[in-house]
Motif scaffolding. Structure first.
Motif, PDB file in Angstrom:
ATOM      1  N   PRO A 339       0.858  -1.475  -0.063  1.00 26.55           N
ATOM      2  CA  PRO A 339       0.236  -0.214  -0.113  1.00 26.55           C
ATOM      3  C   PRO A 339       0.911   1.221  -0.025  1.00 26.55           C
ATOM      4  O   PRO A 339       0.447   2.286  -0.418  1.00 26.55           O
ATOM      5  N   GLN A 340       2.083   1.314   0.557  1.00 25.81           N
ATOM      6  CA  GLN A 340       2.891   2.350   0.843  1.00 25.81           C
ATOM      7  C   GLN A 340       3.435   2.838  -0.697  1.00 25.81           C
ATOM      8  O   GLN A 340       3.366   4.099  -1.092  1.00 25.81           O
ATOM      9  N   LYS A 341       3.743   1.670  -1.343  1.00 20.09           N
ATOM     10  CA  LYS A 341       4.176   2.069  -2.931  1.00 20.09           C
ATOM     11  C   LYS A 341       2.960   2.743  -3.787  1.00 20.09           C
ATOM     12  O   LYS A 341       3.069   3.818  -4.497  1.00 20.09           O
ATOM     13  N   LEU A 342       1.788   2.236  -3.353  1.00 19.17           N
ATOM     14  CA  LEU A 342       0.530   2.577  -4.210  1.00 19.17           C
ATOM     15  C   LEU A 342       0.543   4.325  -3.787  1.00 19.17           C
ATOM     16  O   LEU A 342       0.135   4.985  -4.757  1.00 19.17           O
ATOM     17  N   THR A 343       0.763   4.458  -2.312  1.00 24.03           N
ATOM     18  CA  THR A 343       0.529   5.960  -1.959  1.00 24.03           C
ATOM     19  C   THR A 343       1.460   6.776  -2.530  1.00 24.03           C
ATOM     20  O   THR A 343       1.292   7.893  -3.005  1.00 24.03           O
ATOM     21  N   GLN A 344       2.792   6.175  -2.478  1.00 21.23           N
ATOM     22  CA  GLN A 344       3.795   7.130  -3.074  1.00 21.23           C
ATOM     23  C   GLN A 344       3.551   7.440  -4.657  1.00 21.23           C
ATOM     24  O   GLN A 344       3.737   8.446  -5.249  1.00 21.23           O
ATOM     25  N   LYS A 345       3.102   6.471  -5.333  1.00 19.37           N
ATOM     26  CA  LYS A 345       2.812   6.469  -6.831  1.00 19.37           C
ATOM     27  C   LYS A 345       1.732   7.592  -6.764  1.00 19.37           C
ATOM     28  O   LYS A 345       1.664   8.286  -7.839  1.00 19.37           O
ATOM     29  N   GLY A 346       0.568   7.434  -6.029  1.00 17.25           N
ATOM     30  CA  GLY A 346      -0.465   8.386  -6.189  1.00 17.25           C
ATOM     31  C   GLY A 346       0.219  10.078  -5.902  1.00 17.25           C
ATOM     32  O   GLY A 346      -0.423  10.696  -6.550  1.00 17.25           O
ATOM     33  N   ASN A 347       0.840  10.092  -4.904  1.00 16.73           N
ATOM     34  CA  ASN A 347       1.361  11.497  -4.579  1.00 16.73           C
ATOM     35  C   ASN A 347       2.225  11.971  -5.817  1.00 16.73           C
ATOM     36  O   ASN A 347       2.293  13.085  -6.184  1.00 16.73           O
ATOM     37  N   SER A 348       3.226  11.045  -6.531  1.00 14.35           N
ATOM     38  CA  SER A 348       3.940  11.356  -7.555  1.00 14.35           C
ATOM     39  C   SER A 348       3.012  11.910  -8.433  1.00 14.35           C
ATOM     40  O   SER A 348       3.324  12.790  -9.135  1.00 14.35           O
ATOM     41  N   LEU A 349       2.067  11.197  -8.721  1.00 10.39           N
ATOM     42  CA  LEU A 349       1.251  11.524  -9.975  1.00 10.39           C
ATOM     43  C   LEU A 349       0.229  12.834  -9.392  1.00 10.39           C
ATOM     44  O   LEU A 349       0.091  13.752 -10.587  1.00 10.39           O
ATOM     45  N   SER A 350      -0.106  13.093  -8.314  1.00 10.83           N
ATOM     46  CA  SER A 350      -0.737  14.310  -7.786  1.00 10.83           C
ATOM     47  C   SER A 350       0.283  15.601  -8.216  1.00 10.83           C
ATOM     48  O   SER A 350      -0.397  16.653  -8.596  1.00 10.83           O
ATOM     49  N   SER A 351       1.606  15.108  -7.673  1.00  9.07           N
ATOM     50  CA  SER A 351       2.502  16.619  -7.893  1.00  9.07           C
ATOM     51  C   SER A 351       2.825  16.871  -9.193  1.00  9.07           C
ATOM     52  O   SER A 351       2.680  18.013  -9.921  1.00  9.07           O
ATOM     53  N   LEU A 352       2.871  15.932 -10.091  1.00 10.25           N
ATOM     54  CA  LEU A 352       2.824  15.932 -11.440  1.00 10.25           C
ATOM     55  C   LEU A 352       1.867  16.749 -12.005  1.00 10.25           C
ATOM     56  O   LEU A 352       2.121  17.554 -13.039  1.00 10.25           O
ATOM     57  N   ALA A 353       0.675  16.413 -11.654  1.00 13.10           N
ATOM     58  CA  ALA A 353      -0.565  17.083 -12.241  1.00 13.10           C
ATOM     59  C   ALA A 353      -0.525  18.315 -11.843  1.00 13.10           C
ATOM     60  O   ALA A 353      -0.899  19.388 -12.696  1.00 13.10           O
ATOM     61  N   ALA A 354      -0.076  18.795 -10.639  1.00 13.27           N
ATOM     62  CA  ALA A 354      -0.221  19.929 -10.113  1.00 13.27           C
ATOM     63  C   ALA A 354       1.032  21.008 -10.992  1.00 13.27           C
ATOM     64  O   ALA A 354       0.603  22.234 -11.281  1.00 13.27           O
ATOM     65  N   ILE A 355       2.004  20.555 -11.025  1.00 15.51           N
ATOM     66  CA  ILE A 355       3.181  21.250 -12.020  1.00 15.51           C
ATOM     67  C   ILE A 355       2.668  21.572 -13.044  1.00 15.51           C
ATOM     68  O   ILE A 355       2.795  22.395 -13.846  1.00 15.51           O
ATOM     69  N   THR A 356       1.929  20.480 -13.862  1.00 18.46           N
ATOM     70  CA  THR A 356       1.612  20.784 -15.030  1.00 18.46           C
ATOM     71  C   THR A 356       0.451  21.604 -15.263  1.00 18.46           C
ATOM     72  O   THR A 356       0.624  22.562 -16.171  1.00 18.46           O
ATOM     73  N   GLY A 357      -0.477  21.712 -14.298  1.00 19.37           N
ATOM     74  CA  GLY A 357      -1.535  22.971 -14.584  1.00 19.37           C
ATOM     75  C   GLY A 357      -0.881  24.184 -14.117  1.00 19.37           C
ATOM     76  O   GLY A 357      -1.369  25.335 -14.814  1.00 19.37           O
ATOM     77  N   ILE A 358       0.082  24.459 -13.338  1.00 20.51           N
ATOM     78  CA  ILE A 358       0.556  25.568 -13.109  1.00 20.51           C
ATOM     79  C   ILE A 358       1.549  26.023 -14.531  1.00 20.51           C
ATOM     80  O   ILE A 358       1.306  27.264 -14.797  1.00 20.51           O
ATOM     81  N   SER A 359       2.135  25.327 -14.885  1.00 21.36           N
ATOM     82  CA  SER A 359       2.881  25.633 -16.155  1.00 21.36           C
ATOM     83  C   SER A 359       1.643  26.063 -17.277  1.00 21.36           C
ATOM     84  O   SER A 359       2.221  26.981 -18.123  1.00 21.36           O
ATOM     85  N   LEU A 360       0.835  25.098 -17.228  1.00 20.31           N
ATOM     86  CA  LEU A 360      -0.043  25.799 -18.387  1.00 20.31           C
ATOM     87  C   LEU A 360      -0.655  27.174 -18.204  1.00 20.31           C
ATOM     88  O   LEU A 360      -0.857  28.024 -19.180  1.00 20.31           O
ATOM     89  N   PHE A 361      -1.190  27.391 -16.856  1.00 20.15           N
ATOM     90  CA  PHE A 361      -1.563  28.709 -16.441  1.00 20.15           C
ATOM     91  C   PHE A 361      -0.382  29.808 -16.713  1.00 20.15           C
ATOM     92  O   PHE A 361      -1.085  30.684 -17.384  1.00 20.15           O
ATOM     93  N   ILE A 362       0.754  29.413 -16.541  1.00 20.95           N
ATOM     94  CA  ILE A 362       1.851  30.678 -16.823  1.00 20.95           C
ATOM     95  C   ILE A 362       2.000  30.950 -18.331  1.00 20.95           C
ATOM     96  O   ILE A 362       1.917  32.050 -18.625  1.00 20.95           O
ATOM     97  N   ILE A 363       1.915  29.800 -18.889  1.00 20.38           N
ATOM     98  CA  ILE A 363       2.070  30.003 -20.366  1.00 20.38           C
ATOM     99  C   ILE A 363       0.716  30.702 -21.015  1.00 20.38           C
ATOM    100  O   ILE A 363       0.915  31.496 -22.022  1.00 20.38           O
ATOM    101  N   LEU A 364      -0.579  30.386 -20.333  1.00 23.40           N
ATOM    102  CA  LEU A 364      -1.542  31.010 -21.003  1.00 23.40           C
ATOM    103  C   LEU A 364      -1.504  32.558 -20.658  1.00 23.40           C
ATOM    104  O   LEU A 364      -1.956  33.218 -21.481  1.00 23.40           O
ATOM    105  N   ALA A 365      -1.214  33.003 -19.428  1.00 23.27           N
ATOM    106  CA  ALA A 365      -1.021  34.466 -19.107  1.00 23.27           C
ATOM    107  C   ALA A 365      -0.242  34.988 -19.690  1.00 23.27           C
ATOM    108  O   ALA A 365      -0.203  36.195 -20.115  1.00 23.27           O
ATOM    109  N   MET A 366       1.058  34.565 -20.072  1.00 24.53           N
ATOM    110  CA  MET A 366       1.953  35.218 -20.607  1.00 24.53           C
ATOM    111  C   MET A 366       1.838  35.437 -22.267  1.00 24.53           C
ATOM    112  O   MET A 366       1.924  36.484 -22.750  1.00 24.53           O
ATOM    113  N   SER A 367       0.998  34.394 -22.676  1.00 26.54           N
ATOM    114  CA  SER A 367       0.429  34.597 -24.004  1.00 26.54           C
ATOM    115  C   SER A 367      -0.586  35.862 -24.443  1.00 26.54           C
ATOM    116  O   SER A 367      -0.559  36.550 -25.170  1.00 26.54           O
ATOM    117  N   LEU A 368      -1.585  35.759 -23.207  1.00 31.71           N
ATOM    118  CA  LEU A 368      -2.530  36.766 -23.271  1.00 31.71           C
ATOM    119  C   LEU A 368      -1.864  38.263 -23.197  1.00 31.71           C
ATOM    120  O   LEU A 368      -2.212  39.242 -23.690  1.00 31.71           O
TER     121      LEU A 368
END
Length: 474
Positions: A339-368
């Protein structure tokens, strides 16, 4: 018949001598030749048959005689008919059987029967100076077209591989002089030491029978005038089991080892090539004993109910007809998910999703932002070009640019001109500097951007422009 042959031989020799004499005396000689397409003609029972004969004679003849004789095997020759010039004299027994149209020497047999098979002899005599003759012999066969053959095989219940044998027999209801040929899957039967045939090839023996002998067998029956092929037949041969394998619907298989997660229900299936189908038994092996736990091709393991983590099984396949069996062993390993590996895997996926969302927001703001600035800049330039002022209003701009027309230098500049201390000192120490020069010295400290932005609409003199620029810098 022998006397006729002797007479023909004597006549031929005498003619040759006479021709030689005539050739020496006159330089000419006339010969008679008979031509036939073949010495053997194959006829079909019940149909009309023509025996074609052609001849030629170059000199004038006072009479042409044609004689047809029939000779059965080892029987005296029979007179059929004859003709002299255009007159035909048939044998009364065969007057409706044969037809002759002189001077054509071809014989027509109106309806062919089996008794008409034999040798037909034609003789042509031409009376002239000299009289010559020639003869030909034609052999006639009477054939019955073959019917569709039928193939039967034995034994009807089938044969066991490497133990039993298979026999095929081909037969036709109609036809004579039949020749048989065996086919497998539509092609001529290949040679094999296990194959043997009857004298007329209508029977095929396979001994011993093997799995590779399974196929579609057919018989091709033919004679001189026809051929027919039978319907295919497939023998029954019992064999196997071969190629026994075990597979599962879940888990990972490496060789003979299956890895299964705890809590999963896994179904195994056992299969083998066999005729008839095998009976299967599932056996669990332990260190001290073996136990049959299930019958049939399928076996299900409920991993949550198994206490051990490593299980050894065996699948056994048995053929009731051949009496042969085969076995294959395999191992099942039960594994658990951490179960610990599953939790770590889920946290890694959550962090990656957050970084991806922020990056997309910055790119969109700079473009506007980039698009907005470009849009406002375009509007400003367009407004300036549409509202040009007279050249007198840009007298100040002309001073800096050095051009006669300051409109060519109009624009928005982002750089800043820093003051030059030495220039300021020189301006203050020189008493004779005019007011306009003082104004120019002060203007050096102004940004070009501000000079262009703050040009007064109605400048009065150079001193007012100098004061305005100084105030702006302050």
């Amino acid at each position: 018949m022998g006397q006729d042959a002797f007479m023909e031989h004597s006549s031929g020799t005498f003619c040759l001598l006479r021709c030689n004499i005539y050739f020496l005396l006159l330089g000419t000689c006339s010969m008679l030749t008979l031509r036939i397409p073949s010495t053997t003609i194959h006829g079909i029972e019940g149909q009309l048959l023509v025996l074609p004969v052609h001849y030629n004679f170059n000199s004038s003849a006072s009479g042409i005689q044609i004689i047809w004789l029939f000779e059965k095997y080892q029987t005296p020759a029979i007179y059929l008919l004859s003709s002299v010039n255009q007159s035909v004299v048939p044998d009364l027994e065969f007057q409706h059987k044969f037809t002759l149209n002189p001077p054509n020497a071809s014989l027509v047999i109106n309806s062919l029967h089996m008794k008409d098979e034999g040798n037909y002899n034609v003789k042509v005599n031409i009376h002239g100076s000299p009289t010559v003759s020639a003869n030909q012999n034609i052999h006639v066969t009477v054939n019955v077209p073959v019917s569709k053959p039928i193939v039967l095989n034995e034994p009807l219940h089938g044969a066991v591989e490497n133990v039993g044998n298979v026999t095929f027999k081909c037969s036709v209801s109609k036809g004579n002089r039949v020749i048989y040929q065996w086919l497998k899957n539509g092609k001529p039967l290949p040679s094999s030491p296990r194959y043997s045939f009857s004298p007329n090839n209508d029977t095929l023996f396979i001994d011993p029978a093997m799995k590779k002998d399974i196929g579609n067998y057919s018989c091709l029956a033919r004679n001189l005038v026809s051929e027919m092929e039978s319907e295919p037949i497939t023998p029954t041969i019992y064999y196997g089991p071969y190629e026994l394998t075990v597979n599962s619907d879940k888990g990972l298989k490496v060789g003979e080892v299956f890895t299964v997660d705890i809590g999963e229900s896994v179904q195994f299936d056992c299969s083998a090539d066999s005729n008839p189908p095998n009976t299967f038994a599932w056996i669990q092996r332990t260190e001290n004993s073996t136990e049959i736990i299930n019958y049939g091709p399928y076996f299900k393991v409920l991993s949550e109910k198994v206490g051990q983590k490593t299980l050894d099984y065996m699948c056994r396949a048995y053929n009731n007809i051949t009496g042969k069996l085969d076995e294959t062993q395999f191992t099942v390993i039960l594994t658990s998910i951490d179960p610990q590996k599953l939790t770590q895997k889920g946290n890694s996926l959550s962090s990656l999703a957050a970084i991806t969302g922020i990056s997309l927001f910055i790119i969109l703001a700079m473009s506007l932002l980039f698009v907005g600035r470009k849009y406002h800049l375009h509007r400003a330039i367009k407004w300036k070009l549409q509202n040009r002022r007279p050249s007198t209003e840009y007298r100040r701009t002309q001073i800096f640019s050095g051009h006669e027309d300051a409109l060519n230098d109009f624009g928005i500049y982002e750089f800043v001109s820093f003051p030059d201390p030495s220039a300021t000192h020189r301006a203050s120490s020189n008493k004779s500097v005019s007011t306009s020069n003082v104004s120019q010295a002060h203007d050096v400290n102004c940004t070009v951007y501000e000079v262009i932005r703050h040009v007064p609409e109605q400048p009065q003199n150079g001193q007012q422009e100098l004061n305005q620029c100084s105030n702006t810098d302050g």
